[in-house]
Design a protein around this motif. Structure first.
Motif, PDB file in Angstrom:
ATOM      1  N   ASN A 186      37.312 -47.255  25.879  1.00  0.00           N
ATOM      2  CA  ASN A 186      36.538 -47.975  26.887  1.00  0.00           C
ATOM      3  C   ASN A 186      35.543 -48.932  26.241  1.00  0.00           C
ATOM      4  O   ASN A 186      35.303 -50.025  26.757  1.00  0.00           O
ATOM      5  CB  ASN A 186      35.822 -46.997  27.816  1.00  0.00           C
ATOM      6  CG  ASN A 186      36.785 -46.265  28.709  1.00  0.00           C
ATOM      7  OD1 ASN A 186      37.773 -46.822  29.183  1.00  0.00           O
ATOM      8  ND2 ASN A 186      36.519 -44.992  28.941  1.00  0.00           N
TER       9      ASN A 186
ATOM     10  N   GLU B 188      38.725 -54.118  34.221  1.00  0.00           N
ATOM     11  CA  GLU B 188      39.966 -53.359  34.411  1.00  0.00           C
ATOM     12  C   GLU B 188      41.149 -54.021  33.720  1.00  0.00           C
ATOM     13  O   GLU B 188      42.039 -53.338  33.210  1.00  0.00           O
ATOM     14  CB  GLU B 188      40.244 -53.119  35.891  1.00  0.00           C
ATOM     15  CG  GLU B 188      39.309 -52.109  36.531  1.00  0.00           C
ATOM     16  CD  GLU B 188      39.248 -50.761  35.807  1.00  0.00           C
ATOM     17  OE1 GLU B 188      40.311 -50.239  35.412  1.00  0.00           O
ATOM     18  OE2 GLU B 188      38.138 -50.235  35.634  1.00  0.00           O
TER      19      GLU B 188
ATOM     20  N   ARG C 243      40.788 -53.131  30.112  1.00  0.00           N
ATOM     21  CA  ARG C 243      41.205 -51.742  29.909  1.00  0.00           C
ATOM     22  C   ARG C 243      42.719 -51.627  29.887  1.00  0.00           C
ATOM     23  O   ARG C 243      43.280 -50.901  29.064  1.00  0.00           O
ATOM     24  CB  ARG C 243      40.660 -50.856  31.033  1.00  0.00           C
ATOM     25  CG  ARG C 243      39.248 -50.434  30.871  1.00  0.00           C
ATOM     26  CD  ARG C 243      38.809 -49.723  32.109  1.00  0.00           C
ATOM     27  NE  ARG C 243      38.302 -48.415  31.778  1.00  0.00           N
ATOM     28  CZ  ARG C 243      37.857 -47.572  32.674  1.00  0.00           C
ATOM     29  NH1 ARG C 243      37.867 -47.860  33.953  1.00  0.00           N
ATOM     30  NH2 ARG C 243      37.393 -46.403  32.304  1.00  0.00           N
ATOM     31  N   GLU C 244      43.374 -52.341  30.780  1.00  0.00           N
ATOM     32  CA  GLU C 244      44.841 -52.290  30.800  1.00  0.00           C
ATOM     33  C   GLU C 244      45.411 -52.818  29.489  1.00  0.00           C
ATOM     34  O   GLU C 244      46.387 -52.286  28.962  1.00  0.00           O
ATOM     35  CB  GLU C 244      45.384 -53.076  31.990  1.00  0.00           C
ATOM     36  CG  GLU C 244      46.868 -52.899  32.165  1.00  0.00           C
ATOM     37  CD  GLU C 244      47.397 -53.406  33.489  1.00  0.00           C
ATOM     38  OE1 GLU C 244      48.606 -53.714  33.538  1.00  0.00           O
ATOM     39  OE2 GLU C 244      46.628 -53.494  34.460  1.00  0.00           O
TER      40      GLU C 244
ATOM     41  N   TYR D  73      44.304 -48.048  33.523  1.00  0.00           N
ATOM     42  CA  TYR D  73      43.523 -46.916  33.027  1.00  0.00           C
ATOM     43  C   TYR D  73      43.736 -45.663  33.862  1.00  0.00           C
ATOM     44  O   TYR D  73      43.878 -44.560  33.317  1.00  0.00           O
ATOM     45  CB  TYR D  73      42.033 -47.278  32.979  1.00  0.00           C
ATOM     46  CG  TYR D  73      41.153 -46.110  32.601  1.00  0.00           C
ATOM     47  CD1 TYR D  73      41.249 -45.531  31.338  1.00  0.00           C
ATOM     48  CD2 TYR D  73      40.257 -45.577  33.512  1.00  0.00           C
ATOM     49  CE1 TYR D  73      40.453 -44.453  30.984  1.00  0.00           C
ATOM     50  CE2 TYR D  73      39.458 -44.492  33.163  1.00  0.00           C
ATOM     51  CZ  TYR D  73      39.557 -43.934  31.904  1.00  0.00           C
ATOM     52  OH  TYR D  73      38.774 -42.866  31.562  1.00  0.00           O
ATOM     53  N   ALA D  74      43.761 -45.793  35.176  1.00  0.00           N
ATOM     54  CA  ALA D  74      43.936 -44.613  36.039  1.00  0.00           C
ATOM     55  C   ALA D  74      45.243 -43.899  35.719  1.00  0.00           C
ATOM     56  O   ALA D  74      45.289 -42.657  35.694  1.00  0.00           O
ATOM     57  CB  ALA D  74      43.891 -45.018  37.509  1.00  0.00           C
ATOM     58  N   ASP D  75      46.305 -44.648  35.451  1.00  0.00           N
ATOM     59  CA  ASP D  75      47.590 -44.041  35.095  1.00  0.00           C
ATOM     60  C   ASP D  75      47.499 -43.337  33.748  1.00  0.00           C
ATOM     61  O   ASP D  75      47.976 -42.220  33.576  1.00  0.00           O
ATOM     62  CB  ASP D  75      48.692 -45.102  35.053  1.00  0.00           C
ATOM     63  CG  ASP D  75      48.954 -45.735  36.404  1.00  0.00           C
ATOM     64  OD1 ASP D  75      48.518 -45.182  37.434  1.00  0.00           O
ATOM     65  OD2 ASP D  75      49.598 -46.807  36.422  1.00  0.00           O
ATOM     66  N   TRP D  76      46.896 -44.018  32.771  1.00  0.00           N
ATOM     67  CA  TRP D  76      46.749 -43.436  31.426  1.00  0.00           C
ATOM     68  C   TRP D  76      45.941 -42.150  31.505  1.00  0.00           C
ATOM     69  O   TRP D  76      46.317 -41.123  30.929  1.00  0.00           O
ATOM     70  CB  TRP D  76      46.072 -44.444  30.497  1.00  0.00           C
ATOM     71  CG  TRP D  76      46.073 -44.037  29.061  1.00  0.00           C
ATOM     72  CD1 TRP D  76      46.988 -44.375  28.114  1.00  0.00           C
ATOM     73  CD2 TRP D  76      45.117 -43.188  28.391  1.00  0.00           C
ATOM     74  NE1 TRP D  76      46.657 -43.790  26.906  1.00  0.00           N
ATOM     75  CE2 TRP D  76      45.515 -43.063  27.057  1.00  0.00           C
ATOM     76  CE3 TRP D  76      43.966 -42.525  28.811  1.00  0.00           C
ATOM     77  CZ2 TRP D  76      44.800 -42.310  26.127  1.00  0.00           C
ATOM     78  CZ3 TRP D  76      43.265 -41.767  27.882  1.00  0.00           C
ATOM     79  CH2 TRP D  76      43.686 -41.672  26.557  1.00  0.00           C
ATOM     80  N   LYS D  77      44.825 -42.216  32.234  1.00  0.00           N
ATOM     81  CA  LYS D  77      43.942 -41.059  32.339  1.00  0.00           C
ATOM     82  C   LYS D  77      44.681 -39.867  32.947  1.00  0.00           C
ATOM     83  O   LYS D  77      44.557 -38.739  32.462  1.00  0.00           O
ATOM     84  CB  LYS D  77      42.724 -41.427  33.171  1.00  0.00           C
ATOM     85  CG  LYS D  77      41.687 -40.353  33.242  1.00  0.00           C
ATOM     86  CD  LYS D  77      40.468 -40.840  34.013  1.00  0.00           C
ATOM     87  CE  LYS D  77      39.456 -39.730  34.134  1.00  0.00           C
ATOM     88  NZ  LYS D  77      38.262 -40.153  34.864  1.00  0.00           N
ATOM     89  N   LYS D  78      45.447 -40.113  33.991  1.00  0.00           N
ATOM     90  CA  LYS D  78      46.178 -39.036  34.659  1.00  0.00           C
ATOM     91  C   LYS D  78      47.206 -38.403  33.717  1.00  0.00           C
ATOM     92  O   LYS D  78      47.385 -37.189  33.694  1.00  0.00           O
ATOM     93  CB  LYS D  78      46.900 -39.580  35.893  1.00  0.00           C
ATOM     94  CG  LYS D  78      47.539 -38.491  36.739  1.00  0.00           C
ATOM     95  CD  LYS D  78      48.425 -39.008  37.856  1.00  0.00           C
ATOM     96  CE  LYS D  78      47.771 -40.019  38.741  1.00  0.00           C
ATOM     97  NZ  LYS D  78      48.635 -40.417  39.875  1.00  0.00           N
TER      98      LYS D  78
END
Length: 95
Positions: free
Chosen positions: A39, A59, A62-63, A70-75
């Motif tokens: 980040n 965002e 981050r991508e 990021y939300a996909d990576w984090k999950k």
């Protein structure tokens, strides 16, 4: 682009590739050991773009850094921080 800039760009891409190939290294681990994480790289990317008159959304940066939203990576790759990781982070930041 001069050779120095080419080298620096290549090193940055190599760092991103290395981080991508080592997803088990969590951001909190990076923060505890090196005081930066994926980040942070994203924020630095946005900041350096802005100083050069280029607008990049956080965002989008981050991508770029994570190689996917990021939300996909984090999950997929980011488990909850362990109590030990959180304690180390708190101790480091209480100084």
């Amino acid at each position: 682009m001069d050779k120095q800039t080419e080298i620096e760009a290549a090193v940055f891409r190599r760092l991103l590739k290395h981080l991508d190939e080592n997803k088990s290294v969590q951001n909190i681990d990076l923060m505890n050991l090196a005081d930066f994480c994926r980040n942070c790289l994203s924020k630095w990317y946005v900041s350096e773009a802005q100083t050069r008159g280029v607008e990049i959304e956080y965002e989008a940066a981050r991508e770029y850094v994570y190689g996917e939203p990021y939300a996909d990576w984090k999950k997929k790759y980011q488990p909850a921080a362990t109590p030990e990781q959180l304690a180390a982070f708190a101790a480091k930041n209480d100084k």
